[in-house]
Write a protein that holds these residues in place. Structure first.
Motif, PDB file in Angstrom:
ATOM      1  N   LEU A   1       5.671  -6.914  16.291  1.00 59.03           N
ATOM      2  CA  LEU A   1       5.924  -6.124  15.077  1.00 59.03           C
ATOM      3  C   LEU A   1       4.615  -5.718  14.396  1.00 59.03           C
ATOM      4  CD1 LEU A   1       9.013  -7.997  13.597  1.00 59.03           C
ATOM      5  CD2 LEU A   1       8.982  -5.751  14.735  1.00 59.03           C
ATOM      6  N   LYS A   2       3.606  -6.576  14.469  1.00 54.01           N
ATOM      7  CA  LYS A   2       2.293  -6.233  13.913  1.00 54.01           C
ATOM      8  C   LYS A   2       1.739  -5.007  14.625  1.00 54.01           C
ATOM      9  CE  LYS A   2      -1.324  -8.285  15.429  1.00 54.01           C
ATOM     10  NZ  LYS A   2      -2.436  -9.176  15.792  1.00 54.01           N
ATOM     11  N   TYR A   3       1.705  -5.031  15.959  1.00 56.34           N
ATOM     12  CA  TYR A   3       1.218  -3.866  16.712  1.00 56.34           C
ATOM     13  C   TYR A   3       2.088  -2.643  16.445  1.00 56.34           C
ATOM     14  CZ  TYR A   3      -2.339  -6.317  19.418  1.00 56.34           C
ATOM     15  OH  TYR A   3      -3.461  -7.005  19.800  1.00 56.34           O
ATOM     16  N   TRP A   4       3.395  -2.860  16.364  1.00 57.02           N
ATOM     17  CA  TRP A   4       4.301  -1.735  16.114  1.00 57.02           C
ATOM     18  C   TRP A   4       3.988  -1.090  14.771  1.00 57.02           C
ATOM     19  CZ3 TRP A   4       7.862   0.260  19.506  1.00 57.02           C
ATOM     20  CH2 TRP A   4       8.625   1.327  19.005  1.00 57.02           C
ATOM     21  N   SER A   5       3.637  -1.905  13.781  1.00 55.08           N
ATOM     22  CA  SER A   5       3.375  -1.348  12.449  1.00 55.08           C
ATOM     23  C   SER A   5       2.192  -0.378  12.461  1.00 55.08           C
ATOM     24  CB  SER A   5       3.168  -2.470  11.422  1.00 55.08           C
ATOM     25  OG  SER A   5       1.901  -3.077  11.524  1.00 55.08           O
TER      26      SER A   5
ATOM     27  N   TRP B   1      -1.936   4.664  27.189  1.00 61.52           N
ATOM     28  CA  TRP B   1      -0.833   4.714  26.225  1.00 61.52           C
ATOM     29  C   TRP B   1      -1.269   4.976  24.782  1.00 61.52           C
ATOM     30  CZ3 TRP B   1       3.493   5.535  28.535  1.00 61.52           C
ATOM     31  CH2 TRP B   1       3.648   5.092  29.851  1.00 61.52           C
ATOM     32  N   PHE B   2      -2.514   4.661  24.451  1.00 62.44           N
ATOM     33  CA  PHE B   2      -3.004   4.853  23.092  1.00 62.44           C
ATOM     34  C   PHE B   2      -4.420   5.429  23.129  1.00 62.44           C
ATOM     35  CE2 PHE B   2      -0.246   1.056  23.275  1.00 62.44           C
ATOM     36  CZ  PHE B   2       0.826   1.525  22.523  1.00 62.44           C
ATOM     37  N   PRO B   3      -4.596   6.597  23.746  1.00 63.69           N
ATOM     38  CA  PRO B   3      -5.951   7.138  23.918  1.00 63.69           C
ATOM     39  C   PRO B   3      -6.674   7.306  22.579  1.00 63.69           C
ATOM     40  CG  PRO B   3      -4.276   8.795  24.465  1.00 63.69           C
ATOM     41  CD  PRO B   3      -3.561   7.506  24.218  1.00 63.69           C
ATOM     42  N   GLY B   4      -7.953   6.958  22.583  1.00 57.91           N
ATOM     43  CA  GLY B   4      -8.768   7.089  21.377  1.00 57.91           C
ATOM     44  C   GLY B   4      -8.529   6.008  20.344  1.00 57.91           C
ATOM     45  N   GLN B   5      -7.701   5.014  20.667  1.00 59.52           N
ATOM     46  CA  GLN B   5      -7.334   3.981  19.684  1.00 59.52           C
ATOM     47  C   GLN B   5      -7.963   2.619  19.997  1.00 59.52           C
ATOM     48  OE1 GLN B   5      -4.971   4.476  17.160  1.00 59.52           O
ATOM     49  NE2 GLN B   5      -4.128   6.448  17.712  1.00 59.52           N
ATOM     50  N   TYR B   6      -8.954   2.590  20.878  1.00 62.11           N
ATOM     51  CA  TYR B   6      -9.516   1.309  21.309  1.00 62.11           C
ATOM     52  C   TYR B   6     -10.045   0.490  20.127  1.00 62.11           C
ATOM     53  CZ  TYR B   6     -11.667  -2.186  24.239  1.00 62.11           C
ATOM     54  OH  TYR B   6     -11.990  -3.384  24.824  1.00 62.11           O
ATOM     55  N   ALA B   7     -10.812   1.117  19.241  1.00 55.74           N
ATOM     56  CA  ALA B   7     -11.385   0.388  18.095  1.00 55.74           C
ATOM     57  C   ALA B   7     -10.275  -0.140  17.181  1.00 55.74           C
ATOM     58  CB  ALA B   7     -12.347   1.279  17.316  1.00 55.74           C
ATOM     59  N   LEU B   8      -9.253   0.674  16.941  1.00 57.93           N
ATOM     60  CA  LEU B   8      -8.134   0.243  16.100  1.00 57.93           C
ATOM     61  C   LEU B   8      -7.420  -0.951  16.736  1.00 57.93           C
ATOM     62  CD1 LEU B   8      -6.101   0.512  13.758  1.00 57.93           C
ATOM     63  CD2 LEU B   8      -4.869   2.199  15.156  1.00 57.93           C
ATOM     64  N   ILE B   9      -7.169  -0.880  18.024  1.00 55.40           N
ATOM     65  CA  ILE B   9      -6.447  -1.966  18.697  1.00 55.40           C
ATOM     66  C   ILE B   9      -7.289  -3.237  18.719  1.00 55.40           C
ATOM     67  CG2 ILE B   9      -5.475  -2.696  20.926  1.00 55.40           C
ATOM     68  CD1 ILE B   9      -4.473   0.265  21.161  1.00 55.40           C
ATOM     69  N   GLU B  10      -8.586  -3.097  18.870  1.00 57.69           N
ATOM     70  CA  GLU B  10      -9.479  -4.264  18.790  1.00 57.69           C
ATOM     71  C   GLU B  10      -9.372  -4.894  17.397  1.00 57.69           C
ATOM     72  OE1 GLU B  10     -12.149  -7.163  19.909  1.00 57.69           O
ATOM     73  OE2 GLU B  10     -11.162  -5.692  21.193  1.00 57.69           O
ATOM     74  N   GLU B  11      -9.324  -4.050  16.376  1.00 48.31           N
ATOM     75  CA  GLU B  11      -9.175  -4.524  14.996  1.00 48.31           C
ATOM     76  C   GLU B  11      -7.832  -5.230  14.802  1.00 48.31           C
ATOM     77  OE1 GLU B  11      -9.254  -2.016  11.072  1.00 48.31           O
ATOM     78  OE2 GLU B  11     -10.937  -1.396  12.355  1.00 48.31           O
ATOM     79  N   ILE B  12      -6.768  -4.627  15.313  1.00 48.22           N
ATOM     80  CA  ILE B  12      -5.424  -5.205  15.196  1.00 48.22           C
ATOM     81  C   ILE B  12      -5.386  -6.580  15.849  1.00 48.22           C
ATOM     82  CG2 ILE B  12      -2.998  -4.957  15.867  1.00 48.22           C
ATOM     83  CD1 ILE B  12      -3.481  -1.874  15.852  1.00 48.22           C
ATOM     84  N   SER B  13      -6.043  -6.708  17.011  1.00 48.20           N
ATOM     85  CA  SER B  13      -6.006  -7.982  17.740  1.00 48.20           C
ATOM     86  C   SER B  13      -6.729  -9.101  16.999  1.00 48.20           C
ATOM     87  CB  SER B  13      -6.595  -7.809  19.147  1.00 48.20           C
ATOM     88  OG  SER B  13      -8.003  -7.720  19.104  1.00 48.20           O
ATOM     89  N   GLN B  14      -7.577  -8.741  16.037  1.00 52.24           N
ATOM     90  CA  GLN B  14      -8.348  -9.734  15.283  1.00 52.24           C
ATOM     91  C   GLN B  14      -7.691 -10.126  13.964  1.00 52.24           C
ATOM     92  OE1 GLN B  14     -11.074 -11.103  16.749  1.00 52.24           O
ATOM     93  NE2 GLN B  14     -10.507  -9.795  18.463  1.00 52.24           N
ATOM     94  N   THR B  15      -6.523  -9.569  13.667  1.00 55.66           N
ATOM     95  CA  THR B  15      -5.878  -9.836  12.384  1.00 55.66           C
ATOM     96  C   THR B  15      -4.419 -10.220  12.605  1.00 55.66           C
ATOM     97  OG1 THR B  15      -5.427  -8.930  10.179  1.00 55.66           O
ATOM     98  CG2 THR B  15      -5.186  -7.412  12.014  1.00 55.66           C
ATOM     99  N   ASP B  16      -3.814 -10.761  11.576  1.00 52.75           N
ATOM    100  CA  ASP B  16      -2.376 -11.025  11.585  1.00 52.75           C
ATOM    101  C   ASP B  16      -1.678 -10.131  10.562  1.00 52.75           C
ATOM    102  OD1 ASP B  16      -2.402 -13.017  13.564  1.00 52.75           O
ATOM    103  OD2 ASP B  16      -3.015 -14.526  12.096  1.00 52.75           O
ATOM    104  N   ARG B  17      -2.407  -9.151  10.055  1.00 49.53           N
ATOM    105  CA  ARG B  17      -1.882  -8.289   8.998  1.00 49.53           C
ATOM    106  C   ARG B  17      -1.052  -7.140   9.570  1.00 49.53           C
ATOM    107  NH1 ARG B  17      -6.757  -6.666   5.422  1.00 49.53           N
ATOM    108  NH2 ARG B  17      -5.359  -6.809   3.656  1.00 49.53           N
ATOM    109  N   PHE B  18       0.046  -6.870   8.886  1.00 45.53           N
ATOM    110  CA  PHE B  18       0.884  -5.722   9.193  1.00 45.53           C
ATOM    111  C   PHE B  18       0.403  -4.553   8.350  1.00 45.53           C
ATOM    112  CE2 PHE B  18       3.433  -9.219  10.489  1.00 45.53           C
ATOM    113  CZ  PHE B  18       4.376  -8.747  11.376  1.00 45.53           C
ATOM    114  N   ARG B  19       0.614  -3.347   8.827  1.00 44.66           N
ATOM    115  CA  ARG B  19       0.242  -2.182   8.037  1.00 44.66           C
ATOM    116  C   ARG B  19       1.368  -1.840   7.082  1.00 44.66           C
ATOM    117  NH1 ARG B  19      -1.725   3.271  10.758  1.00 44.66           N
ATOM    118  NH2 ARG B  19       0.466   3.494  11.206  1.00 44.66           N
TER     119      ARG B  19
END
Length: 181
Positions: A60-64, A146-164
């Protein structure tokens, strides 16, 4: 290193079968990112992927951040249908072995949870995902497809437990797992 096997899984990650009826449904790529994060964080240390609260929260975090407004953030369907990739397998709960091998499609969280004890990956793939460099390469393949150009965002998401934001169309079965920060 088993280059042929690594290439095989890279292609599998690129060619995931996803629903395209209302645009690309990112459920399977998001589920894989969630599993990869759990392996990286050592939440998953054995080749056993349980459909439990921590995995649901991570999904759900990634989905957000990455989910589609045209789809519901239901983890149970990709958890079940990931087996079409031929690298994701099930250990059935007692007395459900025949149901799992029969080809019946499980559609709800309750059905999946009742029938499947846990999912597991091909042993080679699990070993690859336990090795940081190879895990990074396979994650990069998944993101670029599946998420081109989103590498930095996904790296950030993987380091947090926060939902958007609360995921759109959050199924009632999963509302207890959504934890905004």
């Amino acid at each position: 290193m088993k280059i042929e096997a690594l290439d095989y899984y890279a292609k599998k990650f690129q060619r995931l079968r996803v629903d395209r009826a209302h645009g690309v449904a990112p459920h399977k790529p998001i589920l894989l990112l969630s599993v990869i994060e759990h392996i990286q964080r050592r939440i998953i240390t054995k080749n056993q992927i349980y459909l439990e609260s921590k995995l649901i929260q991570t999904f759900l975090k990634y989905w957000s951040y990455l989910g589609s407004l045209n789809h519901r953030p239901d983890i149970s369907r990709p958890f079940f249908h990931m087996r079409s990739g031929k690298f994701w397998h099930f250990w059935a709960n007692s007395s459900y072995e025949h149901l799992i091998s029969s080809g019946v499609k499980l559609k709800t969280f309750a059905e999946v949870n009742r029938a499947i004890r846990y999912a597991y990956l091909d042993e080679d793939l699990f070993e690859f995902l336990c090795q940081p460099d190879i895990r990074g390469s396979l994650t990069a393949v998944l993101i670029s497809r599946w998420f081109p150009g989103q590498y930095a965002l996904i790296e950030e998401i993987s380091q947090t437990d926060r939902f958007r934001e609360p995921p759109a169309y959050l199924p009632e079965d999963f509302s207890e797992f959504y934890r905004p920060q």
